[in-house]
Design a protein around this motif. Structure first.
Motif: not given
Length: 188
Positions: A93-111
C-alpha cells in the motif's frame, strides 16, 4: 403438542441463524486470518489469500547472517513469512517506500503482486522463487527496480518471466525490466 411446538421453534431459530450466516458471508467480504505489525508497517492476510501492507517505511524481508562463533546461519523472518504458502495476491500500500531483499521469497502460490506508486525501490531478490506469479503491477513512474528484484529463479530471471505480465507506467523502470526479462508489458 407442546414438544412439537418447541422443536418447530428450535428448527426455525436454527434455520434463521443459518440464513443470517449465509447472507452475511455472501457480501464478498473476506475474513482476516492473520495480521500483525513490524515497525511502522501493518499487514493482514485474508481468507481469500490476499496479503495487504499499510504504513510507512521499508518492507523488510528474510535476513540471513553467519554466526562466527557457531558457524551457523541465523535467520530473521518477517511475521507474514509463515503464511507464504497461503498467499495468492500481495498489495503493498501507499506510504511504504521500499521492498527489501527476500520480502517475498518462496511465495509458491502468489499470482499477483501490486505495488503502490509511493514505493521508490525494490531490492534485488525481493520477489524470488514464486513459480505461480502471473502479474506484477508497479504503479510508480520512478520506482527503481534493482537487478533480479523479481522472478530470479535458478540463476536466470527469464526462467519464469515469459509467463508474467508487468503493468506500469510507459517509459519507466518497470517497462525496461519487463523487456529485459522477456515478459509482457501493459501500460497502466
Amino acid at each position: 403438542m407442546k414438544r412439537t411446538a418447541k422443536l418447530t421453534s428450535v428448527a426455525a431459530l436454527l434455520a434463521a441463524l443459518v440464513l443470517i450466516f449465509c447472507v452475511g458471508c455472501s457480501d464478498g467480504s473476506s475474513a482476516v486470518v492473520a495480521q500483525g505489525k513490524v515497525d511502522n508497517i501493518r499487514w493482514a492476510l485474508d481468507d481469500a489469500g490476499k496479503l495487504s501492507f499499510t504504513g510507512t517505511g521499508a518492507l523488510p524481508g528474510v535476513e540471513y547472517s553467519l554466526n562466527m562463533d557457531t558457524g551457523l546461519s541465523d535467520t530473521v523472518r518477517p511475521q507474514w513469512y509463515d503464511y507464504r504458502d497461503q498467499v495468492e495476491e500481495v498489495i503493498v500500500g501507499a506510504n511504504i517506500d521500499s521492498v527489501s531483499m527476500n520480502a517475498f521469497m518462496s511465495f509458491s502460490s502468489m499470482r499477483v503482486l501490486d505495488i503502490s506508486a509511493t514505493v521508490e525501490s525494490i531490492d534485488g531478490y525481493a520477489v524470488s522463487g514464486c513459480p505461480a506469479l502471473e502479474k506484477v503491477i508497479i504503479r510508480g513512474e520512478h520506482t527503481e527496480l534493482e537487478r533480479f528484484c523479481i522472478g530470479y529463479v535458478g540463476g536466470v530471471p527469464e526462467d519464469v518471466m515469459s509467463d508474467v505480465t508487468f503493468e506500469g507506467v510507459r517509459g519507466s523502470d518497470t517497462e525496461r525490466y519487463a523487456s529485459a526479462c522477456g515478459a509482457d508489458f501493459d501500460a497502466l
